[in-house]
Design a protein around this motif. Structure first.
Motif, PDB file in Angstrom:
ATOM      1  N   MET A 154      -5.568   8.273  -7.056  1.00  0.00           N
ATOM      2  CA  MET A 154      -5.724   6.822  -6.870  1.00  0.00           C
ATOM      3  C   MET A 154      -5.191   6.432  -5.491  1.00  0.00           C
ATOM      4  SD  MET A 154      -4.514   3.803  -9.420  1.00  0.00           S
ATOM      5  CE  MET A 154      -2.870   4.411  -9.572  1.00  0.00           C
ATOM      6  N   SER A 155      -6.049   5.855  -4.734  1.00  0.00           N
ATOM      7  CA  SER A 155      -5.636   5.512  -3.366  1.00  0.00           C
ATOM      8  C   SER A 155      -4.798   4.247  -3.368  1.00  0.00           C
ATOM      9  CB  SER A 155      -6.886   5.314  -2.507  1.00  0.00           C
ATOM     10  OG  SER A 155      -6.575   4.496  -1.406  1.00  0.00           O
ATOM     11  N   LEU A 156      -3.859   4.192  -2.425  1.00  0.00           N
ATOM     12  CA  LEU A 156      -2.972   3.035  -2.345  1.00  0.00           C
ATOM     13  C   LEU A 156      -3.744   1.750  -2.075  1.00  0.00           C
ATOM     14  CD1 LEU A 156       0.166   4.175  -0.394  1.00  0.00           C
ATOM     15  CD2 LEU A 156       0.036   3.406  -2.744  1.00  0.00           C
ATOM     16  N   SER A 157      -4.921   1.864  -1.450  1.00  0.00           N
ATOM     17  CA  SER A 157      -5.623   0.644  -1.056  1.00  0.00           C
ATOM     18  C   SER A 157      -6.440   0.032  -2.195  1.00  0.00           C
ATOM     19  CB  SER A 157      -6.529   0.937   0.136  1.00  0.00           C
ATOM     20  OG  SER A 157      -7.313   2.066  -0.162  1.00  0.00           O
ATOM     21  N   VAL A 158      -6.630   0.784  -3.289  1.00  0.00           N
ATOM     22  CA  VAL A 158      -7.466   0.215  -4.361  1.00  0.00           C
ATOM     23  C   VAL A 158      -6.660  -0.247  -5.571  1.00  0.00           C
ATOM     24  CG1 VAL A 158      -9.525   1.507  -3.699  1.00  0.00           C
ATOM     25  CG2 VAL A 158      -7.965   2.475  -5.393  1.00  0.00           C
ATOM     26  N   VAL A 159      -5.355   0.033  -5.610  1.00  0.00           N
ATOM     27  CA  VAL A 159      -4.585  -0.421  -6.771  1.00  0.00           C
ATOM     28  C   VAL A 159      -4.135  -1.864  -6.581  1.00  0.00           C
ATOM     29  CG1 VAL A 159      -3.792   1.878  -7.410  1.00  0.00           C
ATOM     30  CG2 VAL A 159      -2.404   0.479  -5.882  1.00  0.00           C
ATOM     31  N   ALA A 160      -3.737  -2.481  -7.671  1.00  0.00           N
ATOM     32  CA  ALA A 160      -3.314  -3.882  -7.631  1.00  0.00           C
ATOM     33  C   ALA A 160      -2.081  -4.041  -6.740  1.00  0.00           C
ATOM     34  CB  ALA A 160      -3.003  -4.347  -9.048  1.00  0.00           C
ATOM     35  N   PRO A 161      -1.912  -5.222  -6.108  1.00  0.00           N
ATOM     36  CA  PRO A 161      -0.839  -5.410  -5.133  1.00  0.00           C
ATOM     37  C   PRO A 161       0.559  -5.037  -5.649  1.00  0.00           C
ATOM     38  CG  PRO A 161      -2.309  -7.289  -5.125  1.00  0.00           C
ATOM     39  CD  PRO A 161      -2.778  -6.394  -6.223  1.00  0.00           C
ATOM     40  N   ASP A 162       0.918  -5.458  -6.881  1.00  0.00           N
ATOM     41  CA  ASP A 162       2.264  -5.169  -7.380  1.00  0.00           C
ATOM     42  C   ASP A 162       2.497  -3.670  -7.540  1.00  0.00           C
ATOM     43  OD1 ASP A 162       2.808  -7.752  -7.361  1.00  0.00           O
ATOM     44  OD2 ASP A 162       2.868  -8.045  -9.551  1.00  0.00           O
ATOM     45  N   ALA A 163       1.515  -3.021  -8.150  1.00  0.00           N
ATOM     46  CA  ALA A 163       1.615  -1.575  -8.356  1.00  0.00           C
ATOM     47  C   ALA A 163       1.671  -0.870  -7.012  1.00  0.00           C
ATOM     48  CB  ALA A 163       0.420  -1.087  -9.168  1.00  0.00           C
ATOM     49  N   ARG A 164       0.940  -1.417  -6.042  1.00  0.00           N
ATOM     50  CA  ARG A 164       0.905  -0.806  -4.729  1.00  0.00           C
ATOM     51  C   ARG A 164       2.281  -0.879  -4.072  1.00  0.00           C
ATOM     52  NH1 ARG A 164      -3.648  -3.122  -1.213  1.00  0.00           N
ATOM     53  NH2 ARG A 164      -2.105  -4.497  -0.297  1.00  0.00           N
ATOM     54  N   ALA A 165       2.938  -2.042  -4.205  1.00  0.00           N
ATOM     55  CA  ALA A 165       4.271  -2.207  -3.633  1.00  0.00           C
ATOM     56  C   ALA A 165       5.235  -1.208  -4.260  1.00  0.00           C
ATOM     57  CB  ALA A 165       4.763  -3.625  -3.838  1.00  0.00           C
ATOM     58  N   LEU A 166       5.135  -1.051  -5.584  1.00  0.00           N
ATOM     59  CA  LEU A 166       6.018  -0.105  -6.276  1.00  0.00           C
ATOM     60  C   LEU A 166       5.793   1.308  -5.776  1.00  0.00           C
ATOM     61  CD1 LEU A 166       6.021  -1.306  -9.986  1.00  0.00           C
ATOM     62  CD2 LEU A 166       7.950  -1.228  -8.394  1.00  0.00           C
ATOM     63  N   ARG A 167       4.489   1.671  -5.666  1.00  0.00           N
ATOM     64  CA  ARG A 167       4.151   3.018  -5.192  1.00  0.00           C
ATOM     65  C   ARG A 167       4.672   3.217  -3.779  1.00  0.00           C
ATOM     66  NH1 ARG A 167       2.140   7.505  -7.212  1.00  0.00           N
ATOM     67  NH2 ARG A 167       0.094   7.628  -6.229  1.00  0.00           N
ATOM     68  N   THR A 168       4.567   2.163  -2.949  1.00  0.00           N
ATOM     69  CA  THR A 168       5.019   2.279  -1.562  1.00  0.00           C
ATOM     70  C   THR A 168       6.514   2.528  -1.509  1.00  0.00           C
ATOM     71  OG1 THR A 168       3.291   0.736  -0.957  1.00  0.00           O
ATOM     72  CG2 THR A 168       4.950   1.163   0.693  1.00  0.00           C
ATOM     73  N   GLU A 169       7.252   1.820  -2.359  1.00  0.00           N
ATOM     74  CA  GLU A 169       8.705   2.020  -2.358  1.00  0.00           C
ATOM     75  C   GLU A 169       9.061   3.430  -2.818  1.00  0.00           C
ATOM     76  OE1 GLU A 169      10.547  -0.018  -0.578  1.00  0.00           O
ATOM     77  OE2 GLU A 169       8.461  -0.617  -0.402  1.00  0.00           O
ATOM     78  N   GLU A 170       8.278   3.925  -3.800  1.00  0.00           N
ATOM     79  CA  GLU A 170       8.494   5.288  -4.281  1.00  0.00           C
ATOM     80  C   GLU A 170       8.212   6.295  -3.153  1.00  0.00           C
ATOM     81  OE1 GLU A 170       6.570   5.670  -8.135  1.00  0.00           O
ATOM     82  OE2 GLU A 170       6.287   7.795  -7.658  1.00  0.00           O
ATOM     83  N   LEU A 171       7.155   6.022  -2.397  1.00  0.00           N
ATOM     84  CA  LEU A 171       6.824   6.871  -1.245  1.00  0.00           C
ATOM     85  C   LEU A 171       7.990   6.875  -0.254  1.00  0.00           C
ATOM     86  CD1 LEU A 171       4.587   8.340   0.633  1.00  0.00           C
ATOM     87  CD2 LEU A 171       4.259   6.064   1.596  1.00  0.00           C
ATOM     88  N   GLY A 172       8.545   5.697  -0.013  1.00  0.00           N
ATOM     89  CA  GLY A 172       9.665   5.574   0.914  1.00  0.00           C
ATOM     90  C   GLY A 172      10.849   6.397   0.461  1.00  0.00           C
ATOM     91  N   ARG A 173      11.158   6.300  -0.830  1.00  0.00           N
ATOM     92  CA  ARG A 173      12.309   7.057  -1.336  1.00  0.00           C
ATOM     93  C   ARG A 173      12.069   8.553  -1.243  1.00  0.00           C
ATOM     94  NH1 ARG A 173      12.603   2.701  -4.852  1.00  0.00           N
ATOM     95  NH2 ARG A 173      11.311   3.729  -6.404  1.00  0.00           N
ATOM     96  N   GLU A 174      10.836   8.951  -1.539  1.00  0.00           N
ATOM     97  CA  GLU A 174      10.513  10.379  -1.490  1.00  0.00           C
ATOM     98  C   GLU A 174      10.669  10.925  -0.067  1.00  0.00           C
ATOM     99  OE1 GLU A 174       7.061  13.184  -3.423  1.00  0.00           O
ATOM    100  OE2 GLU A 174       7.242  11.097  -4.075  1.00  0.00           O
ATOM    101  N   LEU A 175      10.190  10.148   0.912  1.00  0.00           N
ATOM    102  CA  LEU A 175      10.307  10.601   2.310  1.00  0.00           C
ATOM    103  C   LEU A 175      11.761  10.548   2.779  1.00  0.00           C
ATOM    104  CD1 LEU A 175       7.042   9.012   3.708  1.00  0.00           C
ATOM    105  CD2 LEU A 175       7.540  11.448   3.537  1.00  0.00           C
ATOM    106  N   ASP A 176      12.514   9.553   2.298  1.00  0.00           N
ATOM    107  CA  ASP A 176      13.954   9.496   2.622  1.00  0.00           C
ATOM    108  C   ASP A 176      14.670  10.746   2.119  1.00  0.00           C
ATOM    109  OD1 ASP A 176      14.162   7.180   4.045  1.00  0.00           O
ATOM    110  OD2 ASP A 176      14.621   5.901   2.322  1.00  0.00           O
ATOM    111  N   ARG A 177      14.300  11.178   0.917  1.00  0.00           N
ATOM    112  CA  ARG A 177      14.939  12.387   0.355  1.00  0.00           C
ATOM    113  C   ARG A 177      14.607  13.615   1.189  1.00  0.00           C
ATOM    114  NH1 ARG A 177      13.807  10.071  -4.719  1.00  0.00           N
ATOM    115  NH2 ARG A 177      11.872  11.237  -4.952  1.00  0.00           N
ATOM    116  N   LEU A 178      13.337  13.660   1.636  1.00  0.00           N
ATOM    117  CA  LEU A 178      12.910  14.781   2.475  1.00  0.00           C
ATOM    118  C   LEU A 178      13.736  14.818   3.759  1.00  0.00           C
ATOM    119  CD1 LEU A 178      10.766  16.928   2.234  1.00  0.00           C
ATOM    120  CD2 LEU A 178       9.129  15.405   3.349  1.00  0.00           C
TER     121      LEU A 178
END
Lengths: 355, 361
Positions: free
Chosen positions: A1-25
């Protein structure tokens, strides 16, 4: 599921999760930095200085043609390493953690006409903060090349294929003039006084650089003066063309996104959103270890933009993991061999030359 | 103020050559062959490590070309490479200025990272980075006729540098009293040498206090052991308690200008857990002080206090906000990582205070 096609709220959540994952890396690499990394940078410095010294000696006897070829090649190699793997990365603060004043972003000066301080401002600050944001990232076409449809077209852009090609062999001079940010004076973002100060610093550095390559070494070469001068010109030219190639391939292949500036989106963006923009605004070059070293690991432009302060020798290790994360989040990961990225970049220069 | 990152020094003969190596210097090339040949980034090689009782050692260092000498009583920032990372610390120089080698006497702190490494794991041949010698705990010219040294524990180290320098002058040395205190005879640094000096030199009187049995050096004891303390110029070095007491004693007698103090800048121990603490931030050059909350960046705290702070991207990317940390500890607000290296350049836009600290700004 691409970030650009999901609903805005879910997208924000996914983005924050992406941020945390990259921070851990990032944290993982920071914790793992150690003697091996220190050895790496010390080796590159030793090889670079060795190549430069031997190259200069060979050019001192360059009336003898094989010496000219070897000297010019070694000097071009030394200058490339110096700019790409050393200068660019050290000035990013990638090696500040060594605590070594000899390899530190505040003390390093590079063999490039633009002074390190001026470059740190336009590159580290403006470009890395506002990557590919139209109107903010002056690296998006370096104020003269139109690279996106939403940059206003002017008739001068019809000539941009020509001047982009002409810029390549004198790229360091282009960067030096660009780093002065003269275009910021009429808009009031920079004072005339500070422009004059920067111009003086540039002239001083440029005079030293030019005196070294085009006066002193040729003079010392005596009967080899002319071939030595040509060798130095060639080495600087080769380094400039290469730097131009790597840098243009890092952000301008066709699939790389540009962004429109809106106050709340760009200034208020979260860490995850910032990461997202870096991924979409950068492109990698595929190749072997030698290519990576010669590009200063900017062949891993995506990893560099995500983690500009991690040591460059770690990007190769990060790349497959970042790529996997991108795949999982449905994000593009623009990469390809050098020839393809280069052709794609030129396609973009040609296309945007027209309205 | 300690600054290990300094502008390169240029020797006259090298300046013409430096035109050929610009933007590097000839030193940078010589330093590739032997770090001791670099004047731009001075270094020294450890020649010997001598035990000084339990947990202490004297390192004798042969300084390289970049060494610009020292005065007796000064301290020296040294960069010690551990796992690839240079850690910077300062130690008092214990050798007289006219020796070709420099010696430092280091006491291993049980919780330290650098001092145990220097005392126990530094073989001869190790290369150390050297900063310029600093500090005003030195002898004036001309020398006063009568002097008093008051020291506790490793506070004897800078005074040892002063005494050894005076010993070279021998006949012209001033009348000197040394009141030194250590927990036990075993833990008294330089005990043998001090005894020999006191026996050999009539100008030196030594009074040793063993704090485990006798208690600490107090103003009363100082006055008791050296009744003419008011007539002497005094050098005091040791823990804060001793220095504060001495400062009050001399100030009360209206003799503050006769007193020189050397404070060892030991890092205050701070909790290392996630519970960040914030702290008092001192801007050493501008003299401004402010309280910073645990979650406030030093950049924001400084700007709120009206200090002109260098800044760039404000996101930890551009390194435009680097400032040397003089003392104390900071926390990276992104990762929770703590840093406490003296003189380390820190990014004020992503670091917060983890306890009291001082920035060179």
């Amino acid at each position: 599921m691409s970030l650009s096609v999901v609903a805005p709220d879910a997208r924000a959540l996914r983005t924050e999760e992406l941020g945390r994952e990259l921070d851990r890396l990032r944290a993982e690499i920071v914790a793992d930095r150690g003697p091996g990394d220190a050895r790496y940078i010390h080796h590159v410095i030793a090889v670079q200085r060795g190549c430069e010294a031997v190259g200069r000696c060979a050019l001192a006897v360059s009336v003898f043609p094989p010496a000219w070829v070897a000297g010019t090649a070694l000097l071009a190699l030394a200058k490339t390493l110096e700019n790409m793997e050393l200068g660019h990365n050290i000035l990013h603060g990638q090696w500040d953690w060594l605590g070594d004043p000899a390899i530190h972003s505040t003390t390093w000066e590079w063999d490039f006409v633009t002074p390190a301080d001026a470059w740190k401002r336009t590159h580290n600050h403006l470009h890395h903060t506002y990557t590919n944001v139209v109107g903010r990232d002056r690296d998006l076409g370096y104020t003269i090349v139109r690279m996106a449809a939403d940059q206003p077209w002017r008739p001068v852009h019809l000539l941009q294929p020509l001047y982009t090609a002409l810029l390549a062999p004198v790229f360091e001079w282009g960067i030096a003039v660009y780093d002065l940010e003269a275009d910021a004076v009429p808009s009031g973002r920079k004072s005339l006084r500070s422009l004059l100060g920067d111009a003086t610093a540039l002239l001083r550095k440029a005079a030293r650089q030019s005196a070294k390559d085009y006066v002193l070494f040729p003079f010392l070469a005596g009967p080899s003066a002319l071939p030595c001068l040509l060798g130095n010109l060639t080495a600087n030219g080769v380094r400039n063309v290469w730097a131009h190639t790597v840098i243009f391939c890092g952000h301008f292949p066709a699939d790389v996104r540009t962004f429109t500036y809106t106050e709340e989106q760009i200034e208020g963006e979260s860490r995850g959103e910032w990461y997202l923009r870096q991924i979409q605004g950068s492109a990698n070059i595929e190749g072997g270890p030698l290519l990576h070293v010669l590009t200063g690991n900017l062949s891993h432009q995506i990893e560099h933009h995500l983690f500009p302060d991690l040591p460059s020798n770690r990007y190769a290790q990060l790349a497959p993991r970042v790529r996997e994360i991108c795949a999982r989040y449905g994000l593009p990961y623009v990469t390809g061999p050098l020839w393809r990225q280069y052709a794609s970049m030129w396609g973009r220069v040609l296309r945007h030359a027209l309205p | 103020m300690v600054r290990s990152f300094r502008a390169p020094r240029c020797l006259p003969w090298a300046s013409a050559m430096n035109r050929l190596t610009t933007p590097l210097t000839v030193d940078d090339y010589l330093g590739q062959l032997d770090p001791l040949w670099s004047a731009r980034h001075p270094a020294g090689r450890v020649r010997s490590v001598r035990r000084e009782g339990p947990g202490a050692a004297t390192l004798t260092i042969r300084p390289g070309r970049g060494w610009s000498g020292h005065r007796a009583g000064q301290y020296l920032p040294i960069g010690v490479e551990i796992d690839g990372v240079h850690h910077w610390r300062t130690y008092s120089i214990t050798s007289p200025p006219d020796d070709s080698d420099v010696s430092l006497t280091v006491k291993a702190r049980p919780d330290g990272r650098v001092s145990p490494h220097l005392v126990h794991r530094t073989p001869p041949g190790t290369v150390l980075r050297l900063g310029p010698a600093q500090g005003e705990f030195t002898l004036p010219e001309p020398l006063p006729a009568r002097v008093l040294f008051v020291t506790a524990g490793s506070g004897i180290t800078p005074v040892m540098g002063l005494l050894r320098t005076l010993a070279r002058r021998h006949r012209t040395a001033p009348d000197a009293v040394l009141l030194h205190s250590a927990p036990t005879p075993d833990e008294c640094l330089f005990q043998g040498e001090l005894g020999l000096m006191a026996a050999e030199f009539a100008w030196l009187k030594l009074r040793l206090t063993l704090t485990r049995s006798d208690g600490r050096l107090t103003p009363k004891r100082i006055a008791g052991a050296c009744p003419d303390w008011r007539d002497r110029y005094a050098w005091v070095c040791g823990p804060d308690g001793l220095l504060d007491a001495a400062e009050r004693q001399w100030a009360a007698a209206g003799l503050r200008e006769r007193l020189r103090l050397e404070r060892f800048r030991l890092m205050p121990a701070q909790p290392t857990g996630e519970g960040a603490v914030g702290g008092r931030v001192r801007f050493a050059r501008s003299g401004v002080e402010t309280d910073a909350a645990a979650d406030t960046t030093l950049l924001a705290a400084g700007e709120a206090a009206g200090v002109p702070m260098p800044y760039g991207c404000r996101r930890g990317l551009c390194f435009g906000c680097l400032v040397p940390l003089v003392e104390g500890r900071v926390r990276d607000l992104r990762t929770g990582e703590l840093r406490d290296m003296q003189n380390e350049m820190i990014q004020t836009c992503v670091n917060g205070a983890a306890g009291p600290l001082a920035l060179d700004l």
